[in-house]
Design a protein around this motif. Structure first.
Motif, PDB file in Angstrom:
ATOM      1  N   ASN A   3       2.433  14.124   2.205  1.00  7.16           N
ATOM      2  CA  ASN A   3       3.608  13.942   1.356  1.00  7.16           C
ATOM      3  C   ASN A   3       4.503  12.806   1.847  1.00  7.16           C
ATOM      4  OD1 ASN A   3       2.899  15.929  -0.446  1.00  7.16           O
ATOM      5  ND2 ASN A   3       4.114  17.532   0.529  1.00  7.16           N
ATOM      6  N   ASP A   4       4.575  12.631   3.155  1.00  5.34           N
ATOM      7  CA  ASP A   4       5.365  11.529   3.710  1.00  5.34           C
ATOM      8  C   ASP A   4       4.780  10.191   3.267  1.00  5.34           C
ATOM      9  OD1 ASP A   4       7.687  11.010   5.188  1.00  5.34           O
ATOM     10  OD2 ASP A   4       6.527  10.460   6.954  1.00  5.34           O
ATOM     11  N   LYS A   5       3.475  10.092   3.276  1.00  8.92           N
ATOM     12  CA  LYS A   5       2.790   8.876   2.849  1.00  8.92           C
ATOM     13  C   LYS A   5       3.019   8.627   1.361  1.00  8.92           C
ATOM     14  CE  LYS A   5      -1.744   6.612   2.915  1.00  8.92           C
ATOM     15  NZ  LYS A   5      -3.177   6.779   3.304  1.00  8.92           N
ATOM     16  N   ILE A   6       2.959   9.670   0.567  1.00  6.09           N
ATOM     17  CA  ILE A   6       3.188   9.532  -0.877  1.00  6.09           C
ATOM     18  C   ILE A   6       4.601   9.039  -1.135  1.00  6.09           C
ATOM     19  CG2 ILE A   6       3.444  10.803  -3.048  1.00  6.09           C
ATOM     20  CD1 ILE A   6       1.180  12.638  -2.090  1.00  6.09           C
ATOM     21  N   PHE A   7       5.573   9.591  -0.417  1.00  4.73           N
ATOM     22  CA  PHE A   7       6.959   9.172  -0.647  1.00  4.73           C
ATOM     23  C   PHE A   7       7.170   7.707  -0.274  1.00  4.73           C
ATOM     24  CE2 PHE A   7      11.381   8.633   0.830  1.00  4.73           C
ATOM     25  CZ  PHE A   7      12.004   8.807  -0.403  1.00  4.73           C
ATOM     26  N   ASN A   8       6.554   7.249   0.785  1.00  3.98           N
ATOM     27  CA  ASN A   8       6.683   5.848   1.178  1.00  3.98           C
ATOM     28  C   ASN A   8       6.144   4.921   0.098  1.00  3.98           C
ATOM     29  OD1 ASN A   8       7.885   6.436   3.628  1.00  3.98           O
ATOM     30  ND2 ASN A   8       5.955   6.483   4.755  1.00  3.98           N
ATOM     31  N   ILE A   9       5.016   5.270  -0.477  1.00  2.00           N
ATOM     32  CA  ILE A   9       4.448   4.466  -1.560  1.00  2.00           C
ATOM     33  C   ILE A   9       5.395   4.439  -2.742  1.00  2.00           C
ATOM     34  CG2 ILE A   9       2.580   4.347  -3.259  1.00  2.00           C
ATOM     35  CD1 ILE A   9       0.741   5.583  -1.119  1.00  2.00           C
ATOM     36  N   PHE A  10       5.946   5.594  -3.072  1.00  2.00           N
ATOM     37  CA  PHE A  10       6.856   5.725  -4.212  1.00  2.00           C
ATOM     38  C   PHE A  10       8.075   4.826  -4.027  1.00  2.00           C
ATOM     39  CE2 PHE A  10      10.373   8.161  -6.267  1.00  2.00           C
ATOM     40  CZ  PHE A  10       9.892   8.138  -7.569  1.00  2.00           C
ATOM     41  N   SER A  11       8.644   4.840  -2.832  1.00  2.00           N
ATOM     42  CA  SER A  11       9.818   4.021  -2.565  1.00  2.00           C
ATOM     43  C   SER A  11       9.492   2.532  -2.643  1.00  2.00           C
ATOM     44  CB  SER A  11      10.390   4.352  -1.187  1.00  2.00           C
ATOM     45  OG  SER A  11      10.761   5.708  -1.113  1.00  2.00           O
TER      46      SER A  11
END
Length: 255
Positions: free
Chosen positions: A133-141
């Motif tokens: 989830n941390d990786k997904i959020f970084n991509i999203f940002s």
């Protein structure tokens, strides 16, 4: 491929969706849920309209983008599993989000409208996320611009500068353009000149190692016309006017 789900389709949700599509995220990988406007957005952009629980089940990242007072009603009968939940709900802190959703995979965010053209700045505060989830959020940002981790106590200040700030920049551009019109320029040309000048100046500052104050001094020669204008800004208490407006914004928001 990450799939994105938006519960709520207000102006911020739509700005974020536009930003994702501009970054070549397929509309079929974006789901929306809203009783009144999901179908319209599906027709307009090709995103997928789904019921809330199905949207959660089929998304890797779920954005809460409805009215804050709807939080308990919307989350009462759904299961977020271990999905990443990103909130843009004003005034709802991380602890409240955890209590309402029953998950700790929570990120509270404050995006601004510039996410629509991938130039946004988003403040965030989060619980400890799984590595996925941390990786997904970084991509999203990254897709929507830039992001900054911030203590929730500082959200009101960020919101006043980055959230409300675009309106104040637009006001400054409008004032520059109006000054041009008052001195003989055609309206569309004056607006183009003012807009491009602000855009170029902001880009120059971002790429420079100098401060805004140093760049002011670099442009304004002693005794020159630019210095005369800056001196008049000081005489009119320009900095105080801006500071006063930001303070009024902070005190009104109560985030």
């Amino acid at each position: 491929m990450v799939k994105y789900g938006f519960i709520g389709t207000g102006s911020m949700a739509q700005a974020m969706i536009q930003g994702l599509i501009h970054k070549n995220i397929l509309p079929s990988d974006i789901a929306v849920s809203s009783p009144r406007s999901a179908a319209k957005l599906s027709e307009k952009w090709g995103v997928v309209a789904l019921p809330v629980q199905q949207l959660i089940d089929e998304s890797d990242l779920v954005v809460l983008a409805f009215l804050p007072n709807q939080l308990d009603n919307i989350t009462a009968n759904v299961d977020f599993h271990n999905k990443l939940v990103v909130s843009v709900l004003a005034g709802i802190n991380v602890a409240q989000l955890v209590a309402a959703t029953g998950t700790t995979q929570i990120v509270r965010t404050l995006p601004n409208v510039n996410v629509a053209n991938n130039q946004g700045l988003t403040a965030f505060a989060k619980e400890t996320l799984t590595s996925t989830n941390d990786k997904i959020f970084n991509i999203f940002s990254d897709y929507l611009g830039d992001s900054v981790a911030l203590a929730e106590s500082q959200f009101p200040v960020f919101s006043a500068i980055a959230g409300s700030g675009p309106a104040y920049v637009f006001k400054f551009i409008d004032a520059l353009a109006q000054a041009g019109i008052d001195n003989g320029l055609e309206a569309a040309l004056a607006t183009k000149i003012a807009t491009q000048t602000v855009l170029g100046s902001a880009t120059t500052l971002l790429k420079s190692s100098q401060t805004a104050q140093e760049l002011q001094n670099a442009v304004a020669s002693p005794g020159g016309s630019t210095r005369a204008g800056l001196d008049d800004f000081n005489d009119q208490n320009f900095d105080h006017v801006v500071s006063h407006a930001i303070k009024a914004t902070i005190e009104h928001k109560h985030l």
